[in-house]
Scaffold this motif. Sequence first.
Motif, PDB file in Angstrom:
ATOM      1  N   ARG C 188       0.830  -1.210   0.000  1.00 20.00           N
ATOM      2  CA  ARG C 188       0.000   0.000   0.000  1.00 20.00           C
ATOM      3  C   ARG C 188       0.864   1.261   0.000  1.00 20.00           C
ATOM      4  NH1 ARG C 188      -3.546  -1.251   5.119  1.00 20.00           N
ATOM      5  NH2 ARG C 188      -1.438  -1.904   5.669  1.00 20.00           N
ATOM      6  N   LYS C 189       0.429   2.222  -0.797  1.00 20.09           N
ATOM      7  CA  LYS C 189       1.163   3.487  -0.828  1.00 20.09           C
ATOM      8  C   LYS C 189       0.869   4.251   0.463  1.00 20.09           C
ATOM      9  CE  LYS C 189       2.054   7.524  -3.675  1.00 20.09           C
ATOM     10  NZ  LYS C 189       2.114   8.285  -2.432  1.00 20.09           N
ATOM     11  N   ILE C 190       1.918   4.794   1.047  1.00 15.52           N
ATOM     12  CA  ILE C 190       1.755   5.549   2.290  1.00 15.52           C
ATOM     13  C   ILE C 190       1.646   7.030   1.962  1.00 15.52           C
ATOM     14  CG2 ILE C 190       2.852   6.170   4.467  1.00 15.52           C
ATOM     15  CD1 ILE C 190       2.104   3.268   4.353  1.00 15.52           C
ATOM     16  N   ASP C 191       0.687   7.676   2.554  1.00 10.84           N
ATOM     17  CA  ASP C 191       0.545   9.118   2.373  1.00 10.84           C
ATOM     18  C   ASP C 191       0.601   9.727   3.769  1.00 10.84           C
ATOM     19  OD1 ASP C 191       0.313  11.329   0.857  1.00 10.84           O
ATOM     20  OD2 ASP C 191      -1.874  11.235   0.653  1.00 10.84           O
ATOM     21  N   MET C 192       1.818  10.113   4.188  1.00 12.55           N
ATOM     22  CA  MET C 192       2.004  10.519   5.578  1.00 12.55           C
ATOM     23  C   MET C 192       1.236  11.792   5.909  1.00 12.55           C
ATOM     24  SD  MET C 192       3.834   8.391   7.161  1.00 12.55           S
ATOM     25  CE  MET C 192       4.241   9.356   8.627  1.00 12.55           C
ATOM     26  N   SER C 193       0.614  11.791   7.058  1.00 16.25           N
ATOM     27  CA  SER C 193      -0.037  13.014   7.538  1.00 16.25           C
ATOM     28  C   SER C 193       1.039  13.963   8.050  1.00 16.25           C
ATOM     29  CB  SER C 193      -1.004  12.682   8.671  1.00 16.25           C
ATOM     30  OG  SER C 193      -0.332  11.994   9.700  1.00 16.25           O
ATOM     31  N   PRO C 194       0.850  15.249   7.876  1.00 18.61           N
ATOM     32  CA  PRO C 194       1.832  16.213   8.392  1.00 18.61           C
ATOM     33  C   PRO C 194       1.830  16.206   9.921  1.00 18.61           C
ATOM     34  CG  PRO C 194      -0.111  17.350   7.573  1.00 18.61           C
ATOM     35  CD  PRO C 194      -0.310  15.903   7.240  1.00 18.61           C
ATOM     36  N   LEU C 195       2.951  16.639  10.496  1.00 18.11           N
ATOM     37  CA  LEU C 195       3.068  16.711  11.949  1.00 18.11           C
ATOM     38  C   LEU C 195       2.186  17.850  12.469  1.00 18.11           C
ATOM     39  CD1 LEU C 195       4.831  15.212  14.091  1.00 18.11           C
ATOM     40  CD2 LEU C 195       6.399  17.143  13.968  1.00 18.11           C
ATOM     41  N   ARG C 196       1.265  17.517  13.388  1.00 19.58           N
ATOM     42  CA  ARG C 196       0.367  18.512  14.004  1.00 19.58           C
ATOM     43  C   ARG C 196       0.475  18.406  15.516  1.00 19.58           C
ATOM     44  NH1 ARG C 196      -3.702  15.805  11.241  1.00 19.58           N
ATOM     45  NH2 ARG C 196      -4.319  15.100  13.317  1.00 19.58           N
ATOM     46  N   PHE C 197       0.070  19.438  16.223  1.00 18.21           N
ATOM     47  CA  PHE C 197       0.065  19.391  17.687  1.00 18.21           C
ATOM     48  C   PHE C 197      -1.356  19.532  18.209  1.00 18.21           C
ATOM     49  CE2 PHE C 197       4.478  20.070  16.943  1.00 18.21           C
ATOM     50  CZ  PHE C 197       5.129  19.496  18.030  1.00 18.21           C
ATOM     51  N   GLU C 198      -1.774  18.596  19.022  1.00 15.50           N
ATOM     52  CA  GLU C 198      -3.078  18.653  19.695  1.00 15.50           C
ATOM     53  C   GLU C 198      -2.908  19.352  21.037  1.00 15.50           C
ATOM     54  OE1 GLU C 198      -5.941  17.557  18.341  1.00 15.50           O
ATOM     55  OE2 GLU C 198      -4.710  17.107  16.559  1.00 15.50           O
ATOM     56  N   GLU C 199      -3.845  20.241  21.364  1.00 12.49           N
ATOM     57  CA  GLU C 199      -3.693  21.048  22.575  1.00 12.49           C
ATOM     58  C   GLU C 199      -4.529  20.501  23.729  1.00 12.49           C
ATOM     59  OE1 GLU C 199      -4.070  25.204  21.740  1.00 12.49           O
ATOM     60  OE2 GLU C 199      -2.389  25.106  20.310  1.00 12.49           O
ATOM     61  N   PHE C 200      -3.991  20.655  24.935  1.00 14.47           N
ATOM     62  CA  PHE C 200      -4.670  20.191  26.147  1.00 14.47           C
ATOM     63  C   PHE C 200      -4.662  21.305  27.192  1.00 14.47           C
ATOM     64  CE2 PHE C 200      -3.288  16.467  23.932  1.00 14.47           C
ATOM     65  CZ  PHE C 200      -4.270  15.525  24.145  1.00 14.47           C
ATOM     66  N   ASP C 201      -5.810  21.506  27.834  1.00 15.37           N
ATOM     67  CA  ASP C 201      -5.936  22.533  28.882  1.00 15.37           C
ATOM     68  C   ASP C 201      -5.321  22.081  30.201  1.00 15.37           C
ATOM     69  OD1 ASP C 201      -7.317  24.152  27.224  1.00 15.37           O
ATOM     70  OD2 ASP C 201      -9.293  23.445  27.908  1.00 15.37           O
ATOM     71  N   GLU C 202      -5.111  23.053  31.071  1.00 19.84           N
ATOM     72  CA  GLU C 202      -4.693  22.713  32.430  1.00 19.84           C
ATOM     73  C   GLU C 202      -5.769  21.872  33.101  1.00 19.84           C
ATOM     74  OE1 GLU C 202      -3.253  25.898  34.992  1.00 19.84           O
ATOM     75  OE2 GLU C 202      -4.337  24.978  36.660  1.00 19.84           O
ATOM     76  N   ALA C 203      -5.323  20.907  33.904  1.00 20.67           N
ATOM     77  CA  ALA C 203      -6.291  20.071  34.623  1.00 20.67           C
ATOM     78  C   ALA C 203      -5.607  19.377  35.791  1.00 20.67           C
ATOM     79  CB  ALA C 203      -6.877  19.016  33.674  1.00 20.67           C
ATOM     80  N   THR C 204      -6.393  19.183  36.831  1.00 24.37           N
ATOM     81  CA  THR C 204      -5.923  18.306  37.903  1.00 24.37           C
ATOM     82  C   THR C 204      -6.565  16.944  37.667  1.00 24.37           C
ATOM     83  OG1 THR C 204      -5.611  20.099  39.469  1.00 24.37           O
ATOM     84  CG2 THR C 204      -5.886  17.890  40.380  1.00 24.37           C
ATOM     85  N   ILE C 205      -5.721  15.946  37.425  1.00 25.87           N
ATOM     86  CA  ILE C 205      -6.237  14.642  37.001  1.00 25.87           C
ATOM     87  C   ILE C 205      -5.732  13.539  37.921  1.00 25.87           C
ATOM     88  CG2 ILE C 205      -6.437  15.283  34.564  1.00 25.87           C
ATOM     89  CD1 ILE C 205      -3.737  13.725  34.188  1.00 25.87           C
TER      90      ILE C 205
END
Lengths: 438, 438, 438, 438
Positions: C188-205
Amino acid sequence: MAAVPAAGAPPAVTETNSGRREELLARFHEVRNFSTRLTEHLAPEDCVVQSMPDVSPTKWHLAHTTWFFETFVLKKWMSGYQSEVPEYAYLFNSYYNAAGDMHRRDLRGLISRPTVNESVRFRESINAHIDDLVSGADDRLLDEMEPIITLGIHHEQQHQELLVTDIKHVFAQNPLYPVYRERKIDKRKIDMSPLRFEEFDEATIEIGHDGNDFAYDNEGPRHRALVLPFALANRPVTNAEYLEFIQDNGYSRAQFWLSLGWMAVNEQKWRAPLYWIERDGEWWNFTLSGFRKIDMNEPVTHISYFEADAFANWKGARLPTEFEWERAADKIDIDGNFVESETFHPQPSNSLTQDRQLQQMFGDVWEWTRSSYSPYPGYRAEAGALGEYNGKFMCNQYVLRGGSCATSRTHIRKTYRNFFQPEKRWQFTGIRLARDLT
Amino acid sequence: MAAVPAAGAPPAVTETNSGRREELLARFHEVRNFSTRLTEHLAPEDCVVQSMPDVSPTKWHLAHTTWFFETFVLKKWMSGYQSEVPEYAYLFNSYYNAAGDMHRRDLRGLISRPTVNESVRFRESINAHIDDLVSGADDRLLDEMEPIITLGIHHEQQHQELLVTDIKHVFAQNPLYPVYRERKIDKRKIDMSPLRFEEFDEATIEIGHDGNDFAYDNEGPRHRALVLPFALANRPVTNAEYLEFIQDNGYSRAQFWLSLGWMAVNEQKWRAPLYWIERDGEWWNFTLSGFRKIDMNEPVTHISYFEADAFANWKGARLPTEFEWERAADKIDIDGNFVESETFHPQPSNSLTQDRQLQQMFGDVWEWTRSSYSPYPGYRAEAGALGEYNGKFMCNQYVLRGGSCATSRTHIRKTYRNFFQPEKRWQFTGIRLARDLT
Amino acid sequence: MAAVPAAGAPPAVTETNSGRREELLARFHEVRNFSTRLTEHLAPEDCVVQSMPDVSPTKWHLAHTTWFFETFVLKKWMSGYQSEVPEYAYLFNSYYNAAGDMHRRDLRGLISRPTVNESVRFRESINAHIDDLVSGADDRLLDEMEPIITLGIHHEQQHQELLVTDIKHVFAQNPLYPVYRERKIDKRKIDMSPLRFEEFDEATIEIGHDGNDFAYDNEGPRHRALVLPFALANRPVTNAEYLEFIQDNGYSRAQFWLSLGWMAVNEQKWRAPLYWIERDGEWWNFTLSGFRKIDMNEPVTHISYFEADAFANWKGARLPTEFEWERAADKIDIDGNFVESETFHPQPSNSLTQDRQLQQMFGDVWEWTRSSYSPYPGYRAEAGALGEYNGKFMCNQYVLRGGSCATSRTHIRKTYRNFFQPEKRWQFTGIRLARDLT
Amino acid sequence: MAAVPAAGAPPAVTETNSGRREELLARFHEVRNFSTRLTEHLAPEDCVVQSMPDVSPTKWHLAHTTWFFETFVLKKWMSGYQSEVPEYAYLFNSYYNAAGDMHRRDLRGLISRPTVNESVRFRESINAHIDDLVSGADDRLLDEMEPIITLGIHHEQQHQELLVTDIKHVFAQNPLYPVYRERKIDKRKIDMSPLRFEEFDEATIEIGHDGNDFAYDNEGPRHRALVLPFALANRPVTNAEYLEFIQDNGYSRAQFWLSLGWMAVNEQKWRAPLYWIERDGEWWNFTLSGFRKIDMNEPVTHISYFEADAFANWKGARLPTEFEWERAADKIDIDGNFVESETFHPQPSNSLTQDRQLQQMFGDVWEWTRSSYSPYPGYRAEAGALGEYNGKFMCNQYVLRGGSCATSRTHIRKTYRNFFQPEKRWQFTGIRLARDLT
């Protein structure tokens, strides 16, 4: 390096006048003072450093040679003698197991006290005690003590040579390249004699010291040996000749090297003698008079046995055996460039001596022989601590002959056997070639 | 350890019949097969391990001896020869710089492929090629090849000895103490002869191989040497005698030891020969037949030169020189306990031979001499890879004489010079004492 | 790596039917058999080698995991149990001081016996005993034993991962580059997704394992922690991205590196990930399917913490903390490329999963975090040998999360804390970037 | 150890009068002079020795702190500035890769020149240049320079602490046990308070420096953190308490130790804190006032993190985190036994302070925390050489808090993070215990 009076040394002749005491003490003080003289231009800081395990700090040499007289003379013969600092017995014993525990050799550079001044005070105190002891000794006591004091004097001369080669190694670590002694420039034009080989016939000869006057125990017993025909070079190999070997890729061609030598070349990345550095296509070297360009006419020095042997192979020659060397030295006077000249570096072959068949056999550079350092037939080390001087080192070392520019003229003999491991390079070591004659 | 045909070996005599080919091939196959026979009781896992850098895995020995024939015979004389696996040239070259790059010696135990089976296939393939090549060779080609094939045969015998001593070292690491070959119990009562010294007069003798039939290059040139009077022990030192040395605190008294030996004792915590272990006040040792109590009548073995020398000092004797040994062996037949007996361990002096003046000169244990391994006068290594066999190791090693229980009877000679570094203990090495006679 | 059941694990529920025993034994045999399956294509010779101290021989893994059940289950609960070979207790203890003396870790490759076959027989014998013991256990005994057997199963899964990474290291030493398992080509041909950053809020977990079902003790106690805002990369860094770092001279610019990392780069001459080799301007790498060109779309692997950290600095990012990672993993299913797929290599991000916010959080490569491996608040190691599983390693190591292509899917958890020293590279380790959000 | 002004430090306020210059120079000279004062009783020989790679020679400290001002102030802002000895830039750079090549750290003890006197001359020359530069600077230039000069002052204070701990290590190698400073005997009877634990509730607090006045960059950014309930000991552990651990065989029971700690104990044969020696059943220790019996009331010192951690485990306690320590220090004044008292040794808890809830939080001994030295959230090292001060060391080290008897009172802060590898013992390091509260 170490020594014991040859077993065959005759008992000291009994005298009734005081001349013998004075002569012994004069010799004692002359040599003791020369040690101090060698440290005159050094700062206290210079005297502390141990730049590798083979090297000892200058102040250690000053104290160890003093400990020798304290341990083997004063403690034995001076009744009621008390050490001022008993810990010195531990700090300044080098390798005499029979004389008690000792400080680890490779840690000598970690000991800042006693300071240089305190070490000098220690020297003076022991000197004074020796003065008292010898001056007051009757003939019988003097007979006992004289060989040991004489041994101590020769022992101190050995350490003077080490002091010089050690401080050279210390200074070489420093990018500021300190100067130990300014160079005396010799303006005379050098006209090097070409390399020639002198031939020697087969002979059964006497080898070793004959037992008259002082010698180390390893120089005896004198014994007969059969020496086959050989030829010996008229002078040591020069820097110019050694450079040809470098330029012919001698350091990257395995076929010239002993297996252990080839490992040393590769592990330690040797590309030239110790203290040589290439800058912008030119070779420089560090000397006790500072950093300067190679003098092509000087004997090459600071090379290991491995390099000497590889050079000889490359040249189609070989190193002499120590018996061949001793045979060749038989008729030659002991003179040359010794430490008394205070050049502290080997010199080009003097034109005045170039008509000699064999030049520079003494002084300038120690000459590696192909002989392993081993006992002569009938040799047996003495019992006790002084028996450890020589015999226990007869393994994995090679004999060198003739003395160097750091040796005292009054210390060397034709039968003298110096010895170092084949990888060592910090002594003034060089090459004299030999050849088989069939 | 390695070898080159002595320069003086006469050219092979030209024959017209095929007997010479058959004889050579018979000898070739006999020795090649014996290598395989030595591995018969080993599991594949045993053949991979390198328990220290000196040791090689069994399967490396199988492949390296084969590489020797491939490299120095097939690649040279078989036209169109192609290696099946070219990487073997890299993996199985031991130390021949002139034959190309090589895999690091100390990493041989990391190589699981080729497997034992694949190594055996490699052997068979090369054997078949040698068969073809020799069978089809004309006399001129045979003249050229025979010395090299003969050298390869002797080379393989040297590796057979190493294979045995190496697998012993491998098994000794394992607390399960695997058995290589069950012991054949000899029920005969041993009545040890007392230690005596045979005396020899001064003589100028011929030393070294005379050039008839095969010898390594280091055994020549044959030359005259002056041997002073000496005495030699009638048999090797036994475990009982060595145990006295241990019990007299020989391992903790510096005065008996060379300086390097004393360092080895302390750094490696030697307290007895290699493979000896004290359990509940009794001494046991690991043998190729398993772990068992010391047999007091056996010659002591697995000792270093340092231990041999210290024992001799303790005993008030010394080790012989190799010239003394060779002189003493002159009139003695070469028989004894060799690898062909498959005991794989030295045996007590056979009562049948106890009337001999010198017992066990051959076989049982290699006898350390005090002679450094150095070139005979006029020796010169050949050019090319096979010149690396011997000459480049002539530094910091000592000569051993006489062969051991792991040596082939057809491999040893009176002039044979084995050599090891003075700290090595994994070979079957022992002690024969000597004394000065004045 | 090692483990102890979390202190908070609830006591096993009492059952009266035999289903619980069968289930436990089924799981036991499934995992035990998988160890053997992993060795199927290996020769006995492969199973002996220890290519560095971190690596253990394959047959050691087979025996050690068996020793675990013998020592902590059979010796404790099976009355009258006798070891067949008592020395195994010494040979196959890894690091449990409380379980007795042990063989030196770095010497495991010197032990040829027990052979592979004998090790397999040892496995079968212990398996049979476990069968008997569990089948005949009453509920009370089962309650006691089940957590330890379960621990033994997870312990074996950890060693399966090591077995795979260790044999890779062993094979990589061999210039013949053996193949462990042929590659399954994915067309299968690979079509790489670009590097992205997912954001997360402050939290007490809540961080750590909640104590239901199995977990190692180092995953607890579960506790609250304040996590500041951050962003996390959508996928691991690829070979293409890492190559840019190499080509931008990342390995020769000190400013990106921790001081210890810079020392490692220079002393070990790192220029690329472990197993990468440059040939004629192209990068190749050694894989368990042989030697082949770098696949630019695969996640980079076999890098140290130092390299991961330097890459992140070069990229203007950083590594995540383990708390950030655990927070981000909260809603994500555990699937991915695990050892069950038998690819034995990380795969490019699957296009089917590229719409996910966070890809490849599990499997493929372990993700270095910037968190030192340290105890959670309230953590306390148990008394006894099993208390040595985790706690004593909490020093100078970094936490990795998510599992790799050599991890079992049934072994990994969101709270799972793997840990290695920052210089280690032989595991399937990779990089996921993070960023601060202010 | 090293530092950079915290990023949040406010720009220096502009002034028109000369008071700011004078104040800066007064502070500069006060600290510079204190370095020289610390060397007053040393001989030149003492100042050369490097007793282990962690230790630097006294004269190196004198020169390196001077090099700092030359490199980062004079070379940057003094137009036309020329180094008198350009090689000093190479010899006295410690670890700033961005400032050029540097001499190898472990070879500092091989450099005898510059001598102590020459180093002092170097100091005076640079001091005079700084005087000129600051006196003549306009406000804008002063704004730029002041943070760097202030950093240089704090940097010098760090090296003063090292100078003291380093010379202690140097003197400890010498069996003569030199005295650095005679002890001031304190005759007051000590009545030690019993060990108590103060309790703290859960809280989310601000951690780190607030950016007013000077701090190192590693103390920020200030940020919130959740600290769970805990208890902290009222005072450091004493020699008496530590001796109980020794006598309870703490050093031979693996269960108390981290795995790496257990290796250190066995490899380095630790049996007590550094500088402790047992003689005839009594414990003595080497101090900067000489060799004397252990004072049972003093805080234990010269222990590694491993020993602190093992002691805490033995005691059923643990070490505090650095956040717990910082929280507990919040309301406490910074006073105690600092280097200004010139005792050069930790003192028993002063009875005057024994009513305090937490005694000796500052001075006497650095307190190991269980926190790995890692960046605070949002931390980022600056670009350039000064960015190398702290960030690159954030790996495999542990944080210590509170300062010691060798720290300057004007140097320490509540947010100050000192850091060392867990095996280090030559600093004045001690133990304050903590406990979990559930």
